[in-house]
Write a protein that holds these residues in place. Structure first.
Motif, PDB file in Angstrom:
ATOM      1  N   UNK A 185     -32.401 -53.459  71.894  1.00 60.74           N
ATOM      2  CA  UNK A 185     -31.567 -52.812  72.911  1.00 60.74           C
ATOM      3  C   UNK A 185     -31.344 -51.369  72.479  1.00 60.74           C
ATOM      4  N   UNK A 186     -31.730 -50.439  73.343  1.00 67.22           N
ATOM      5  CA  UNK A 186     -31.659 -49.012  72.995  1.00 67.22           C
ATOM      6  C   UNK A 186     -30.600 -48.322  73.851  1.00 67.22           C
ATOM      7  N   UNK A 187     -29.667 -47.662  73.196  1.00 70.79           N
ATOM      8  CA  UNK A 187     -28.567 -46.948  73.878  1.00 70.79           C
ATOM      9  C   UNK A 187     -27.784 -46.214  72.796  1.00 70.79           C
ATOM     10  N   UNK A 188     -26.720 -45.506  73.180  1.00 74.36           N
ATOM     11  CA  UNK A 188     -25.752 -45.058  72.174  1.00 74.36           C
ATOM     12  C   UNK A 188     -25.090 -46.319  71.619  1.00 74.36           C
ATOM     13  N   UNK A 189     -24.884 -46.345  70.301  1.00 78.34           N
ATOM     14  CA  UNK A 189     -24.297 -47.541  69.666  1.00 78.34           C
ATOM     15  C   UNK A 189     -23.152 -47.119  68.755  1.00 78.34           C
ATOM     16  N   UNK A 225     -31.450 -54.578  67.076  1.00 77.84           N
ATOM     17  CA  UNK A 225     -32.508 -55.595  67.123  1.00 77.84           C
ATOM     18  C   UNK A 225     -31.870 -56.960  66.924  1.00 77.84           C
ATOM     19  N   UNK A 226     -32.227 -57.888  67.805  1.00 74.14           N
ATOM     20  CA  UNK A 226     -31.611 -59.219  67.823  1.00 74.14           C
ATOM     21  C   UNK A 226     -32.694 -60.284  67.643  1.00 74.14           C
ATOM     22  N   UNK A 227     -32.434 -61.178  66.712  1.00 67.83           N
ATOM     23  CA  UNK A 227     -33.385 -62.278  66.465  1.00 67.83           C
ATOM     24  C   UNK A 227     -32.645 -63.588  66.409  1.00 67.83           C
ATOM     25  N   UNK A 228     -33.030 -64.524  67.257  1.00 65.58           N
ATOM     26  CA  UNK A 228     -32.442 -65.873  67.239  1.00 65.58           C
ATOM     27  C   UNK A 228     -30.921 -65.868  67.150  1.00 65.58           C
ATOM     28  N   UNK A 236     -42.745 -55.157  71.028  1.00 65.29           N
ATOM     29  CA  UNK A 236     -41.398 -55.753  71.087  1.00 65.29           C
ATOM     30  C   UNK A 236     -40.718 -55.403  72.421  1.00 65.29           C
ATOM     31  N   UNK A 237     -40.020 -56.389  72.976  1.00 69.31           N
ATOM     32  CA  UNK A 237     -39.331 -56.180  74.257  1.00 69.31           C
ATOM     33  C   UNK A 237     -38.088 -55.308  74.041  1.00 69.31           C
ATOM     34  N   UNK A 238     -38.040 -54.170  74.723  1.00 70.21           N
ATOM     35  CA  UNK A 238     -36.904 -53.246  74.549  1.00 70.21           C
ATOM     36  C   UNK A 238     -36.204 -53.032  75.883  1.00 70.21           C
ATOM     37  N   UNK A 239     -34.882 -53.203  75.904  1.00 66.55           N
ATOM     38  CA  UNK A 239     -34.083 -52.850  77.077  1.00 66.55           C
ATOM     39  C   UNK A 239     -33.418 -51.514  76.777  1.00 66.55           C
TER      40      UNK A 239
END
Ligand code: GUN
Ligand code: ZN
Length: 434
Positions: free
Chosen positions: A8-12, A37-40, A60-63
């Motif tokens: 997930x790409x955004x300001x964090x 990045x999120x895994x399981x 890799x799937x990126x939102x």
């Protein structure tokens, strides 16, 4: 199980320490163009997008979100499920409010169908407001907790709840007995505590509605199972404090009642604490107990102003509570808006980073869950939010004038509410989409 990896790409932004301990600058991490990045169901990496992307497979799937901020899920350390239907009840302060509105409303939970219906509404409302973990009061009826945990389990949420124990000074239709409250709480603990991401909290309502026998059994339960929580109310209202002195003349004060029955400890959360004295704060800190700061409720019920600087002086763990239905909003953003005013009225400040801490890592620490929730560190549960800078026309316009993340954060907490929460993720799964 196949590996599911998403980014997930955004300001964090996340809080990583208490500003009262390390100063504001060292209390948070901010990535203007960040990647999570999120895994399981867990976070596996966080950092600057350009740096992290080079370490990841090209497919890799990126939102990618524009004009949005990713934060940890918010943590509500005090809320009442069976008061969902009575938010905003007119006119009374605590003790009359309980008798006039609260007890009749909670009596409806004798009916399992009603409990199921409200549990569903309640959980949707938490998620719409970006709350991913809550410490929840049920009613006196065990089915209020069963309905809640059944609904939370379906979404794999990290939640804590307990059945109210209440064997005096309440209507007959709403009281248990010391013995039945022990047996029913034990059955709920056996069924739910430690199941997936669910935890049980022993829940004596407050000292006036429990006999010494019931408080003794509550303390006994805490000794019988590891890692149980304890939640109750303390020193919210001046008439309540006087009443406790009359009911327990042999004790030094309100906190000493709970202390005597061995209800203090690292997993004990006391709601309100508006009228605590210095010695009581010291004792709470010494035992590792926490306070839930409930500003919208303390205003709405005319209870008073919580002294956060005193709690900080004692290094007391403090989380934030909506206290719905004494509190008037499920939104922890709106709760922070009111918390800021509580400090203003005492001639003090609440920095946006302290606010962020209270609603996330501070709450996690109050619940001893900081290794699992409250930050976006790798290895923690993927419970996170996407906040929308364009949620309303005013927010959109106002944020264009913000010069840095501190200003942006403060405006989000002043103007923000459920509309600001674009998406809520729990254990890596989308559980709310605005
Ligand atoms: N003290 C005892 N019960 C309650 C309750 O339901 N709400 C609040 N705010 N205070 C309480
Ligand atoms: Zn409460």
């Amino acid at each position: 199980m196949p590996l599911t990896r998403k980014a997930y790409r955004a300001a964090i932004l996340h809080s990583i320490a208490d500003p009262a301990e390390v100063g504001i600058e060292a209390s948070y991490e901010y990535f203007e163009d960040g990647l999570l990045v999120v895994e399981n169901g867990q976070i596996s990496a966080i950092g600057h997008a350009t740096e992290l992307l080079s370490t990841l497979p090209a497919d890799i799937e990126i939102t990618h979100y524009q004009n949005a901020l990713i934060t940890p899920g918010l943590i509500d350390t005090h809320i009442h499920l069976p008061q969902t239907g009575m938010v905003g009840a007119y006119g009374e302060q605590l003790l009359d409010w309980l008798n006039t509105y609260t007890f009749p409303c909670e009596s409806q939970f004798a009916d399992k169908a009603h409990a199921d219906e409200v549990a569903d509404i309640f959980i949707k409302e938490l998620l719409r407001n970006g709350t991913t973990t809550a410490l929840v009061f049920g009613s006196v009826h065990p089915q209020s907790v069963n309905s809640f945990f059944e609904a939370a389990q379906q979404l794999d949420l990290r939640m804590i709840a307990g059945k109210v124990m209440m064997d005096r000074n309440a209507p007959d239709y709403l009281t248990d007995t010391a013995e039945s409250s022990y047996v029913e709480s034990k059955a709920l603990i056996e069924r739910w505590h430690g199941k997936g991401r669910l935890h049980y909290a022993v829940t004596p309502r407050f000292a006036p509605t429990s006999t010494p026998e019931q408080l003794t059994l509550a303390g006994q339960l805490l000794g019988e199972y590891p890692d149980l929580y304890m939640q109750t109310h303390i020193s919210e209202n001046l008439k309540e404090v006087e009443w406790v002195k009359e009911l327990f003349p042999e004790r030094k004060g309100y906190l000493d009642v709970y202390d005597h029955y061995q209800l203090l400890g690292e997993r004990s959360v006391f709601a309100h604490g508006v009228h605590l004295c210095d010695d009581e704060c010291a004792r709470l800190a010494e035992t590792g107990s926490a306070i839930a700061f409930c500003p919208t409720s303390n205003f709405f019920l005319g209870s008073g102003l919580f002294n956060l600087p005193m709690a900080e002086k004692h290094k007391l763990n403090v989380g934030l509570g909506t206290d719905v239905g004494g509190g008037t909003s499920f939104s922890l953003l709106q709760t922070l808006n009111e918390a800021y005013k509580v400090m203003q009225l005492q001639g003090a400040r609440l920095s946006p980073f302290k606010s962020l801490y209270l609603a996330t890592l501070g709450g996690a620490r109050a619940l001893r869950l900081e290794d699992k929730i409250g930050t976006l560190h790798a290895g923690t549960d993927a419970d996170f939010l996407v906040l929308d800078y364009n949620a309303t026309p005013l927010l959109s316009y106002r944020l264009k004038q913000a010069n840095n993340i501190a200003e942006t954060l403060f405006v989000l907490m002043t103007l923000g509410d459920d509309r600001t929460v674009l998406q809520t993720y729990a254990a890596g799964k989308l559980v709310h989409q605005r």
